[in-house]
Design a protein around this motif. Structure first.
Motif, short mmCIF file in Angstrom:
data_model
loop_
_atom_site.label_atom_id
_atom_site.label_comp_id
_atom_site.label_asym_id
_atom_site.label_seq_id
_atom_site.Cartn_x
_atom_site.Cartn_y
_atom_site.Cartn_z
N ALA A 101 0.87 -1.17 0.00
CA ALA A 101 0.00 0.00 0.00
C ALA A 101 0.90 1.22 0.00
N ASP A 102 0.34 2.33 -0.40
CA ASP A 102 1.18 3.53 -0.51
C ASP A 102 0.59 4.64 0.35
N ARG A 103 0.43 5.84 -0.20
CA ARG A 103 0.16 7.02 0.61
C ARG A 103 -1.30 7.38 0.76
N ARG A 104 -2.17 6.68 0.09
CA ARG A 104 -3.59 7.03 0.16
C ARG A 104 -4.28 6.21 1.25
N SER A 105 -5.05 6.88 2.07
CA SER A 105 -5.74 6.19 3.16
C SER A 105 -6.71 5.14 2.63
N SER A 106 -7.23 5.34 1.43
CA SER A 106 -8.18 4.39 0.85
C SER A 106 -7.55 3.04 0.54
N GLU A 107 -6.23 2.98 0.55
CA GLU A 107 -5.53 1.72 0.24
C GLU A 107 -5.45 0.79 1.45
N TYR A 108 -5.86 1.28 2.60
CA TYR A 108 -5.75 0.50 3.83
C TYR A 108 -7.13 0.05 4.29
N ASP A 109 -7.21 -1.20 4.71
CA ASP A 109 -8.51 -1.79 5.07
C ASP A 109 -8.82 -1.73 6.56
N TYR A 110 -7.79 -1.72 7.37
CA TYR A 110 -7.99 -1.78 8.82
C TYR A 110 -7.30 -0.59 9.48
N TRP A 111 -7.96 -0.06 10.51
CA TRP A 111 -7.47 1.14 11.18
C TRP A 111 -7.54 0.99 12.68
N GLY A 112 -6.52 1.55 13.36
CA GLY A 112 -6.55 1.65 14.81
C GLY A 112 -7.32 2.88 15.24
N GLN A 113 -7.42 3.05 16.54
CA GLN A 113 -8.26 4.11 17.09
C GLN A 113 -7.56 5.46 17.22
N GLY A 114 -6.27 5.50 17.07
CA GLY A 114 -5.54 6.76 17.15
C GLY A 114 -4.94 7.01 18.51
N THR A 115 -3.80 7.67 18.50
CA THR A 115 -3.14 8.08 19.73
C THR A 115 -2.65 9.51 19.53
N LEU A 116 -2.87 10.35 20.54
CA LEU A 116 -2.59 11.78 20.41
C LEU A 116 -1.14 12.09 20.75
N VAL A 117 -0.50 12.81 19.85
CA VAL A 117 0.85 13.32 20.08
C VAL A 117 0.77 14.84 20.10
N THR A 118 1.25 15.43 21.18
CA THR A 118 1.27 16.88 21.31
C THR A 118 2.70 17.32 21.55
N VAL A 119 3.19 18.21 20.69
CA VAL A 119 4.55 18.70 20.80
C VAL A 119 4.50 20.19 21.12
N SER A 120 5.02 20.55 22.27
CA SER A 120 5.02 21.95 22.66
C SER A 120 6.31 22.62 22.23
N SER A 121 6.21 23.90 21.98
CA SER A 121 7.39 24.65 21.51
C SER A 121 8.20 25.19 22.67
#
Length: 121
Positions: A101-121
């Protein structure tokens, strides 16, 4: 197949984080595995993918992020170094059972729920 992403958190610019995505329900040794992210108010964007022919990265993270897999643990990782505030987003892992699969989200069949990354300056 169920994907469970973890490892997000709040860090300062220049710090590192490693995200993990564990799969259950199927062995995904031959799957293509990817990471995407979505910042507030923005469209989801490709971050990295690892397939049978190697790994590929978005220009914005190449040289700072590394995607890898541990087949024994059925887990894919995203090592993020030299983090920048613009890396702040919810990061999602995804899988494609065909092995490529490459760069398009439509090419992927299964997805996780997400994890938040916050980077402060």
């Amino acid at each position: 197949v169920q994907l469970q992403a973890s490892g997000g958190g709040l860090v300062q610019a220049g710090d590192s984080l490693r995200l993990s995505c564990a799969a259950s329900g199927h062995t995904f040794n031959n799957y293509a595995l990817g990471w995407f992210r979505q910042a507030p108010g923005r469209e989801p964007e490709f971050v990295a993918t690892i397939t049978w022919d190697g790994d590929r990265y978005a220009d914005s993270v190449r040289g700072r992020f590394t995607i890898s897999r541990d087949s024994a643990k059925n887990t894919v990782y995203l090592q993020m170094n030299r983090l920048k505030p613009e890396d702040t987003a919810v990061y999602y892992c995804a899988a494609n059972p065909t092995g490529w699969a490459d760069r398009r989200s439509s090419e992927y069949d299964y997805w996780g729920q997400g994890t938040l990354v916050t980077v402060s300056s």
